[in-house]
Design an enzyme around this catalytic site. Structure first.
Site, PDB file in Angstrom:
ATOM      1  N   LYS A   1       0.946  -1.191  -0.064  1.00 23.59           N
ATOM      2  CA  LYS A   1       0.037   0.105  -0.020  1.00 23.59           C
ATOM      3  C   LYS A   1       0.802   1.336   0.132  1.00 23.59           C
ATOM      4  O   LYS A   1       0.706   2.363  -0.697  1.00 23.59           O
ATOM      5  CB  LYS A   1      -1.027   0.096   1.080  1.00 23.59           C
TER       6      LYS A   1
ATOM      7  N   ASP B   1     -10.080   3.131   2.332  1.00 27.44           N
ATOM      8  CA  ASP B   1     -10.134   2.548   3.631  1.00 27.44           C
ATOM      9  C   ASP B   1     -10.878   3.484   4.556  1.00 27.44           C
ATOM     10  O   ASP B   1     -12.021   2.917   5.230  1.00 27.44           O
ATOM     11  CB  ASP B   1      -8.749   2.258   4.127  1.00 27.44           C
TER      12      ASP B   1
HETATM   13  P1  NAP Z   1      -0.052  -2.422  10.299  1.00 28.63           P
HETATM   14  O1  NAP Z   1       0.059  -1.136   9.323  1.00 28.63           O
HETATM   15  O2  NAP Z   1       1.198  -3.458  10.259  1.00 28.63           O
HETATM   16  O3  NAP Z   1      -0.358  -1.741  11.652  1.00 28.63           O
HETATM   17  C1  NAP Z   1      -0.367  -2.606  12.806  1.00 28.63           C
HETATM   18  C2  NAP Z   1      -0.678  -1.897  14.076  1.00 28.63           C
HETATM   19  O4  NAP Z   1      -1.022  -3.068  15.233  1.00 28.63           O
HETATM   20  C3  NAP Z   1       0.402  -1.241  14.720  1.00 28.63           C
HETATM   21  O5  NAP Z   1      -0.120  -0.024  15.414  1.00 28.63           O
HETATM   22  C4  NAP Z   1       1.153  -2.112  15.558  1.00 28.63           C
HETATM   23  O6  NAP Z   1       1.806  -1.442  16.696  1.00 28.63           O
HETATM   24  C5  NAP Z   1      -0.128  -2.856  16.123  1.00 28.63           C
HETATM   25  N1  NAP Z   1       0.183  -4.402  16.570  1.00 28.63           N
HETATM   26  C6  NAP Z   1       0.697  -5.202  15.708  1.00 28.63           C
HETATM   27  N2  NAP Z   1       0.821  -6.134  16.471  1.00 28.63           N
HETATM   28  C7  NAP Z   1       0.463  -5.875  17.774  1.00 28.63           C
HETATM   29  C8  NAP Z   1       0.760  -6.676  18.953  1.00 28.63           C
HETATM   30  N3  NAP Z   1       1.126  -8.085  18.968  1.00 28.63           N
HETATM   31  N4  NAP Z   1       0.143  -5.754  20.233  1.00 28.63           N
HETATM   32  C9  NAP Z   1      -0.180  -4.674  20.001  1.00 28.63           C
HETATM   33  N5  NAP Z   1      -0.041  -4.064  19.031  1.00 28.63           N
HETATM   34  C10 NAP Z   1       0.100  -4.555  17.677  1.00 28.63           C
HETATM   35  O7  NAP Z   1      -1.411  -2.963   9.968  1.00 28.63           O
HETATM   36  P2  NAP Z   1      -2.699  -2.425   9.323  1.00 28.63           P
HETATM   37  O8  NAP Z   1      -2.531  -2.400   7.684  1.00 28.63           O
HETATM   38  O9  NAP Z   1      -2.864  -1.102  10.052  1.00 28.63           O
HETATM   39  O10 NAP Z   1      -3.791  -3.420   9.705  1.00 28.63           O
HETATM   40  C11 NAP Z   1      -4.286  -3.617  10.828  1.00 28.63           C
HETATM   41  C12 NAP Z   1      -5.453  -4.295  11.133  1.00 28.63           C
HETATM   42  O11 NAP Z   1      -6.394  -3.725  10.654  1.00 28.63           O
HETATM   43  C13 NAP Z   1      -5.570  -5.845  10.323  1.00 28.63           C
HETATM   44  O12 NAP Z   1      -5.547  -6.760  11.146  1.00 28.63           O
HETATM   45  C14 NAP Z   1      -6.471  -5.756   9.246  1.00 28.63           C
HETATM   46  O13 NAP Z   1      -7.228  -7.114   9.296  1.00 28.63           O
HETATM   47  C15 NAP Z   1      -7.165  -4.524   9.679  1.00 28.63           C
HETATM   48  N6  NAP Z   1      -7.788  -3.985   8.465  1.00 28.63           N
HETATM   49  C16 NAP Z   1      -9.061  -3.800   8.109  1.00 28.63           C
HETATM   50  C17 NAP Z   1      -9.342  -3.394   6.765  1.00 28.63           C
HETATM   51  C18 NAP Z   1     -10.937  -3.877   6.587  1.00 28.63           C
HETATM   52  O14 NAP Z   1     -11.366  -3.512   5.449  1.00 28.63           O
HETATM   53  N7  NAP Z   1     -11.602  -4.335   7.425  1.00 28.63           N
HETATM   54  C19 NAP Z   1      -8.734  -2.817   6.245  1.00 28.63           C
HETATM   55  C20 NAP Z   1      -7.500  -2.525   6.424  1.00 28.63           C
HETATM   56  C21 NAP Z   1      -6.775  -3.414   7.633  1.00 28.63           C
HETATM   57  P3  NAP Z   1       3.209  -1.121  16.566  1.00 28.63           P
HETATM   58  O15 NAP Z   1       3.297   0.350  16.006  1.00 28.63           O
HETATM   59  O16 NAP Z   1       3.659  -1.055  17.914  1.00 28.63           O
HETATM   60  O17 NAP Z   1       4.125  -2.091  15.550  1.00 28.63           O
END
Ligand code: NAP
Length: 291
Positions: free
Chosen positions: A75, A111
Protein backbone atom coordinates in the site's frame (compact mmCIF):
# COMPACT_ATOMS: atom_id res chain seq x y z
CA UNK A 1 -8.05 -13.18 -20.02
CA UNK A 2 -10.10 -13.27 -23.22
CA UNK A 3 -13.46 -11.58 -23.52
CA UNK A 4 -14.74 -14.34 -25.82
CA UNK A 5 -18.01 -13.56 -27.56
CA UNK A 6 -19.71 -11.88 -24.60
CA UNK A 7 -22.79 -9.88 -25.60
CA UNK A 8 -21.68 -7.40 -22.93
CA UNK A 9 -18.51 -6.45 -24.83
CA UNK A 10 -14.87 -7.00 -23.87
CA UNK A 11 -14.34 -7.73 -20.19
CA UNK A 12 -12.71 -4.96 -18.17
CA UNK A 13 -9.92 -6.35 -16.03
CA UNK A 14 -9.42 -5.49 -12.39
CA UNK A 15 -7.57 -7.12 -9.55
CA UNK A 16 -5.89 -7.12 -6.19
CA UNK A 17 -2.12 -6.88 -5.73
CA UNK A 18 -0.82 -8.18 -2.42
CA UNK A 19 1.41 -10.76 -0.81
CA UNK A 20 -0.10 -13.11 0.18
CA UNK A 21 -3.57 -12.82 -1.41
CA UNK A 22 -4.72 -16.45 -1.35
CA UNK A 23 -7.35 -15.91 1.35
CA UNK A 24 -8.69 -12.62 0.04
CA UNK A 25 -12.46 -12.36 -0.28
CA UNK A 26 -12.21 -9.40 -2.68
CA UNK A 27 -12.43 -11.44 -5.93
CA UNK A 28 -15.62 -13.19 -4.75
CA UNK A 29 -17.06 -9.87 -3.55
CA UNK A 30 -16.38 -7.88 -6.74
CA UNK A 31 -17.14 -10.65 -9.23
CA UNK A 32 -20.52 -11.28 -7.56
CA UNK A 33 -21.23 -7.57 -7.81
CA UNK A 34 -20.27 -7.50 -11.52
CA UNK A 35 -22.61 -10.43 -12.19
CA UNK A 36 -25.46 -8.80 -10.29
CA UNK A 37 -25.07 -5.65 -12.40
CA UNK A 38 -24.59 -7.65 -15.63
CA UNK A 39 -21.23 -5.97 -16.13
CA UNK A 40 -18.54 -7.42 -18.36
CA UNK A 41 -15.71 -7.19 -15.87
CA UNK A 42 -13.49 -9.65 -14.06
CA UNK A 43 -11.49 -9.26 -10.84
CA UNK A 44 -8.51 -11.47 -9.97
CA UNK A 45 -6.06 -11.78 -7.08
CA UNK A 46 -2.36 -11.46 -7.90
CA UNK A 47 0.34 -12.51 -5.48
CA UNK A 48 3.20 -10.07 -6.10
CA UNK A 49 6.53 -10.40 -4.27
CA UNK A 50 7.73 -7.03 -2.95
CA UNK A 51 10.66 -7.00 -5.40
CA UNK A 52 8.24 -7.46 -8.31
CA UNK A 53 5.89 -4.58 -7.59
CA UNK A 54 7.25 -2.23 -10.26
CA UNK A 55 7.07 -5.01 -12.87
CA UNK A 56 3.50 -5.81 -11.82
CA UNK A 57 2.45 -2.18 -12.21
CA UNK A 58 4.15 -2.02 -15.63
CA UNK A 59 2.21 -5.16 -16.55
CA UNK A 60 -1.05 -3.58 -15.44
CA UNK A 61 -0.35 -0.64 -17.75
CA UNK A 62 0.61 -2.90 -20.64
CA UNK A 63 -2.47 -5.10 -20.21
CA UNK A 64 -4.78 -2.11 -19.92
CA UNK A 65 -6.33 -3.04 -16.58
CA UNK A 66 -9.15 -0.70 -15.60
CA UNK A 67 -8.35 -0.71 -11.92
CA UNK A 68 -6.74 -2.33 -8.94
CA UNK A 69 -6.90 -2.73 -5.23
CA UNK A 70 -3.65 -2.90 -3.31
CA UNK A 71 -3.14 -4.61 0.02
CA UNK A 72 -0.40 -5.55 2.47
CA UNK A 73 2.54 -5.13 1.95
CA UNK A 74 2.29 -2.85 -1.11
CA UNK A 75 0.00 0.00 0.00
CA UNK A 76 2.82 2.45 0.71
CA UNK A 77 5.43 1.23 -1.79
CA UNK A 78 3.07 1.40 -4.76
CA UNK A 79 2.74 5.18 -4.55
CA UNK A 80 6.06 5.86 -6.26
CA UNK A 81 5.03 3.85 -9.34
CA UNK A 82 1.81 5.82 -9.97
CA UNK A 83 1.32 8.92 -12.11
CA UNK A 84 -0.74 10.71 -9.48
CA UNK A 85 -1.75 10.15 -5.86
CA UNK A 86 -4.86 11.85 -4.45
CA UNK A 87 -4.27 14.26 -1.54
CA UNK A 88 -6.22 12.11 0.96
CA UNK A 89 -4.19 9.03 0.05
CA UNK A 90 -1.04 11.11 0.52
CA UNK A 91 -2.28 12.23 3.93
CA UNK A 92 -3.04 8.64 4.89
CA UNK A 93 0.30 7.60 3.43
CA UNK A 94 -1.12 4.62 1.54
CA UNK A 95 -2.99 3.72 -1.65
CA UNK A 96 -5.54 0.90 -1.70
CA UNK A 97 -7.29 1.73 -5.00
CA UNK A 98 -5.86 2.51 -8.43
CA UNK A 99 -7.73 3.58 -11.54
CA UNK A 100 -6.27 3.58 -15.04
CA UNK A 101 -7.41 6.75 -16.81
CA UNK A 102 -6.24 6.44 -20.40
CA UNK A 103 -2.89 5.00 -19.39
CA UNK A 104 -2.37 7.27 -16.36
CA UNK A 105 -2.49 5.39 -13.08
CA UNK A 106 -4.15 7.37 -10.29
CA UNK A 107 -3.93 6.27 -6.63
CA UNK A 108 -6.63 6.69 -3.98
CA UNK A 109 -7.39 5.39 -0.52
CA UNK A 110 -10.93 4.19 0.24
CA UNK A 111 -10.25 2.57 3.65
CA UNK A 112 -11.26 5.63 5.70
CA UNK A 113 -14.14 6.48 3.38
CA UNK A 114 -15.34 2.87 3.60
CA UNK A 115 -15.06 3.00 7.39
CA UNK A 116 -17.20 6.15 7.60
CA UNK A 117 -19.71 4.70 5.09
CA UNK A 118 -20.02 1.58 7.20
CA UNK A 119 -20.71 3.70 10.30
CA UNK A 120 -23.43 5.49 8.33
CA UNK A 121 -24.93 2.16 7.29
CA UNK A 122 -25.11 1.21 10.97
CA UNK A 123 -26.58 4.65 11.80
CA UNK A 124 -23.67 5.43 14.10
CA UNK A 125 -23.09 9.16 14.54
CA UNK A 126 -19.54 10.27 15.29
CA UNK A 127 -19.86 14.06 15.40
CA UNK A 128 -19.07 15.25 18.94
CA UNK A 129 -18.08 11.77 20.13
CA UNK A 130 -14.89 10.84 21.99
CA UNK A 131 -13.15 8.23 19.84
CA UNK A 132 -10.29 5.92 20.78
CA UNK A 133 -8.25 4.25 18.03
CA UNK A 134 -6.18 1.23 19.02
CA UNK A 135 -3.17 1.00 16.69
CA UNK A 136 -1.23 3.47 14.57
CA UNK A 137 -0.51 1.52 11.37
CA UNK A 138 -2.05 1.84 7.92
CA UNK A 139 -5.67 1.13 8.92
CA UNK A 140 -5.41 3.45 11.93
CA UNK A 141 -4.05 6.27 9.74
CA UNK A 142 -7.07 6.07 7.41
CA UNK A 143 -9.59 5.75 10.26
CA UNK A 144 -7.99 8.55 12.31
CA UNK A 145 -7.99 11.07 9.46
CA UNK A 146 -11.61 10.36 8.51
CA UNK A 147 -12.87 10.40 12.09
CA UNK A 148 -11.15 13.75 12.64
CA UNK A 149 -12.68 15.13 9.43
CA UNK A 150 -16.08 13.74 10.50
CA UNK A 151 -15.98 15.99 13.56
CA UNK A 152 -15.34 13.79 16.58
CA UNK A 153 -14.76 15.83 19.71
CA UNK A 154 -11.64 14.07 20.88
CA UNK A 155 -9.48 11.48 19.19
CA UNK A 156 -7.13 9.35 21.28
CA UNK A 157 -4.65 7.21 19.38
CA UNK A 158 -3.23 4.39 21.46
CA UNK A 159 -0.37 2.24 20.27
CA UNK A 160 2.14 -0.33 21.50
CA UNK A 161 4.90 1.88 20.08
CA UNK A 162 3.88 5.28 21.45
CA UNK A 163 6.12 7.20 19.04
CA UNK A 164 4.01 5.98 16.13
CA UNK A 165 0.84 7.13 17.88
CA UNK A 166 2.47 10.51 18.44
CA UNK A 167 3.53 10.79 14.80
CA UNK A 168 0.01 9.92 13.63
CA UNK A 169 -1.54 12.45 16.01
CA UNK A 170 0.76 15.13 14.62
CA UNK A 171 -0.18 14.22 11.05
CA UNK A 172 -3.92 14.27 11.75
CA UNK A 173 -4.13 17.38 13.91
CA UNK A 174 -3.60 19.99 11.14
CA UNK A 175 -6.43 18.46 9.08
CA UNK A 176 -8.88 19.04 11.94
CA UNK A 177 -7.73 21.89 14.20
CA UNK A 178 -10.94 21.81 16.28
CA UNK A 179 -10.51 18.18 17.27
CA UNK A 180 -8.38 17.39 20.31
CA UNK A 181 -5.99 14.68 19.11
CA UNK A 182 -3.94 12.83 21.74
CA UNK A 183 -1.44 9.99 21.61
CA UNK A 184 -1.06 7.45 24.40
CA UNK A 185 0.70 4.13 24.93
CA UNK A 186 -1.31 0.91 24.65
CA UNK A 187 -2.43 -0.47 28.05
CA UNK A 188 -1.21 2.65 29.88
CA UNK A 189 -3.19 4.52 32.59
CA UNK A 190 -3.79 7.24 29.98
CA UNK A 191 -5.41 4.72 27.64
CA UNK A 192 -7.58 3.55 30.55
CA UNK A 193 -8.83 7.07 31.13
CA UNK A 194 -9.62 7.51 27.43
CA UNK A 195 -11.53 4.22 27.29
CA UNK A 196 -13.63 5.19 30.32
CA UNK A 197 -14.88 8.23 28.41
CA UNK A 198 -15.16 6.71 24.92
CA UNK A 199 -18.22 6.81 22.70
CA UNK A 200 -16.44 4.87 19.96
CA UNK A 201 -13.52 2.44 20.17
CA UNK A 202 -11.93 1.19 16.95
CA UNK A 203 -9.47 -1.68 16.92
CA UNK A 204 -6.91 -1.15 14.15
CA UNK A 205 -4.44 -3.76 15.39
CA UNK A 206 -4.38 -7.42 14.30
CA UNK A 207 -5.01 -8.51 17.91
CA UNK A 208 -7.78 -11.12 17.87
CA UNK A 209 -7.31 -11.96 14.21
CA UNK A 210 -7.25 -15.61 13.12
CA UNK A 211 -5.30 -17.68 14.18
CA UNK A 212 -4.66 -15.66 17.36
CA UNK A 213 -8.30 -15.43 18.30
CA UNK A 214 -7.70 -15.46 22.07
CA UNK A 215 -6.08 -12.02 21.93
CA UNK A 216 -7.86 -8.70 22.47
CA UNK A 217 -6.54 -5.12 22.43
CA UNK A 218 -8.85 -4.22 25.35
CA UNK A 219 -8.02 -5.88 28.66
CA UNK A 220 -11.04 -4.63 30.62
CA UNK A 221 -14.19 -4.28 28.56
CA UNK A 222 -16.01 -3.05 31.66
CA UNK A 223 -14.05 0.19 31.46
CA UNK A 224 -16.18 1.28 28.49
CA UNK A 225 -19.28 3.32 29.26
CA UNK A 226 -22.76 2.02 28.44
CA UNK A 227 -23.74 3.17 24.98
CA UNK A 228 -20.22 2.96 23.57
CA UNK A 229 -19.78 1.53 20.07
CA UNK A 230 -17.00 -1.02 19.57
CA UNK A 231 -15.72 -1.40 16.01
CA UNK A 232 -13.17 -4.05 15.11
CA UNK A 233 -11.50 -3.61 11.72
CA UNK A 234 -10.51 -7.29 11.92
CA UNK A 235 -13.06 -9.45 10.07
CA UNK A 236 -11.52 -12.90 10.41
CA UNK A 237 -13.22 -14.11 12.65
CA UNK A 238 -16.39 -12.08 12.12
CA UNK A 239 -16.83 -11.83 15.87
CA UNK A 240 -13.48 -11.29 17.54
CA UNK A 241 -12.93 -11.70 21.25
CA UNK A 242 -13.20 -7.91 21.59
CA UNK A 243 -16.58 -7.86 19.84
CA UNK A 244 -17.85 -10.87 21.77
CA UNK A 245 -16.98 -9.30 25.12
CA UNK A 246 -18.47 -5.99 24.04
CA UNK A 247 -21.70 -7.67 22.87
CA UNK A 248 -22.02 -9.58 26.14
CA UNK A 249 -21.52 -6.28 27.93
CA UNK A 250 -24.48 -4.90 25.93
CA UNK A 251 -22.47 -2.56 23.70
CA UNK A 252 -23.13 -1.91 20.02
CA UNK A 253 -20.57 -3.81 17.91
CA UNK A 254 -19.52 -3.66 14.26
CA UNK A 255 -17.30 -6.17 12.44
CA UNK A 256 -14.58 -5.12 10.00
CA UNK A 257 -16.41 -7.02 7.26
CA UNK A 258 -18.57 -3.92 6.91
CA UNK A 259 -15.48 -1.75 6.33
CA UNK A 260 -14.13 -4.26 3.82
CA UNK A 261 -17.38 -4.20 1.85
CA UNK A 262 -17.63 -0.42 1.91
CA UNK A 263 -14.01 0.23 0.94
CA UNK A 264 -14.68 -2.02 -2.05
CA UNK A 265 -17.97 -0.28 -2.88
CA UNK A 266 -16.22 3.11 -2.66
CA UNK A 267 -13.50 1.88 -5.06
CA UNK A 268 -16.28 1.44 -7.62
CA UNK A 269 -16.77 5.22 -7.56
CA UNK A 270 -13.28 5.58 -9.07
CA UNK A 271 -13.55 2.65 -11.47
CA UNK A 272 -17.14 3.02 -12.66
CA UNK A 273 -18.41 6.37 -11.38
CA UNK A 274 -20.96 4.82 -9.04
CA UNK A 275 -21.02 2.99 -5.71
CA UNK A 276 -20.82 -0.81 -5.70
CA UNK A 277 -23.91 -2.78 -4.62
CA UNK A 278 -23.10 -3.26 -0.93
CA UNK A 279 -25.72 -5.88 -0.08
CA UNK A 280 -24.57 -8.21 -2.91
CA UNK A 281 -20.94 -7.59 -1.93
CA UNK A 282 -21.66 -8.28 1.75
CA UNK A 283 -23.40 -11.58 0.97
CA UNK A 284 -20.56 -12.72 -1.33
CA UNK A 285 -17.83 -11.67 1.11
CA UNK A 286 -19.58 -13.48 3.94
CA UNK A 287 -19.96 -16.66 1.85
CA UNK A 288 -16.28 -16.50 0.85
CA UNK A 289 -15.22 -16.02 4.47
CA UNK A 290 -17.32 -18.90 5.68
CA UNK A 291 -16.49 -21.13 2.70
P1 NAP B 1 -0.05 -2.32 10.20
O1 NAP B 1 0.17 -1.12 9.37
O2 NAP B 1 0.97 -3.40 10.24
O3 NAP B 1 -0.28 -1.80 11.72
C1 NAP B 1 -0.49 -2.72 12.76
C2 NAP B 1 -0.77 -1.97 14.05
O4 NAP B 1 -1.10 -2.94 15.06
C3 NAP B 1 0.40 -1.16 14.58
O5 NAP B 1 -0.09 -0.07 15.27
C4 NAP B 1 1.06 -2.16 15.55
O6 NAP B 1 1.75 -1.54 16.62
C5 NAP B 1 -0.13 -2.85 16.12
N1 NAP B 1 0.20 -4.21 16.56
C6 NAP B 1 0.60 -5.23 15.76
N2 NAP B 1 0.81 -6.33 16.51
C7 NAP B 1 0.54 -5.98 17.80
C8 NAP B 1 0.59 -6.68 19.03
N3 NAP B 1 0.94 -7.97 19.09
N4 NAP B 1 0.27 -6.02 20.15
C9 NAP B 1 -0.08 -4.72 20.10
N5 NAP B 1 -0.14 -4.00 18.97
C10 NAP B 1 0.17 -4.63 17.82
O7 NAP B 1 -1.42 -3.04 9.83
P2 NAP B 1 -2.74 -2.38 9.21
O8 NAP B 1 -2.68 -2.41 7.75
O9 NAP B 1 -2.99 -1.10 9.92
O10 NAP B 1 -3.83 -3.47 9.64
C11 NAP B 1 -4.21 -3.60 11.00
C12 NAP B 1 -5.50 -4.42 11.08
O11 NAP B 1 -6.54 -3.75 10.42
C13 NAP B 1 -5.36 -5.79 10.40
O12 NAP B 1 -5.64 -6.77 11.34
C14 NAP B 1 -6.43 -5.82 9.33
O13 NAP B 1 -7.21 -7.01 9.45
C15 NAP B 1 -7.30 -4.65 9.66
N6 NAP B 1 -7.77 -3.97 8.42
C16 NAP B 1 -9.05 -4.14 8.06
C17 NAP B 1 -9.54 -3.52 6.94
C18 NAP B 1 -10.97 -3.72 6.56
O14 NAP B 1 -11.37 -3.33 5.45
N7 NAP B 1 -11.79 -4.27 7.43
C19 NAP B 1 -8.70 -2.70 6.16
C20 NAP B 1 -7.37 -2.55 6.55
C21 NAP B 1 -6.92 -3.20 7.69
P3 NAP B 1 3.30 -1.08 16.50
O15 NAP B 1 3.28 0.28 15.83
O16 NAP B 1 3.76 -1.04 17.91
O17 NAP B 1 3.99 -2.11 15.66
Amino acid sequence: MSSGASPLGPARQLGLLGHPVGHSVSPAMHNAAFRSQQMSAVYGAFDVEPGQLRAAIDGVRALGFLGLNVTIPHKEAVMEFLDEVAPTARQVGAVNTIVNRGGRLMGYNTDGWGFISSLEEHRIRVAGVNAVILGAGGAARAVALHLALAGVRRLTISNRTPQRAEALAQDVQPAAPHVKVDAVEALSPEERVALMDAGLVVNCTPLGMHPNEAASPVQEINLLPQGAVVYDTVYRPLETRLLREARIRGLHTVSGLSMLVHQGACAWEYWFGRRGPTSVMQTAALAALEG
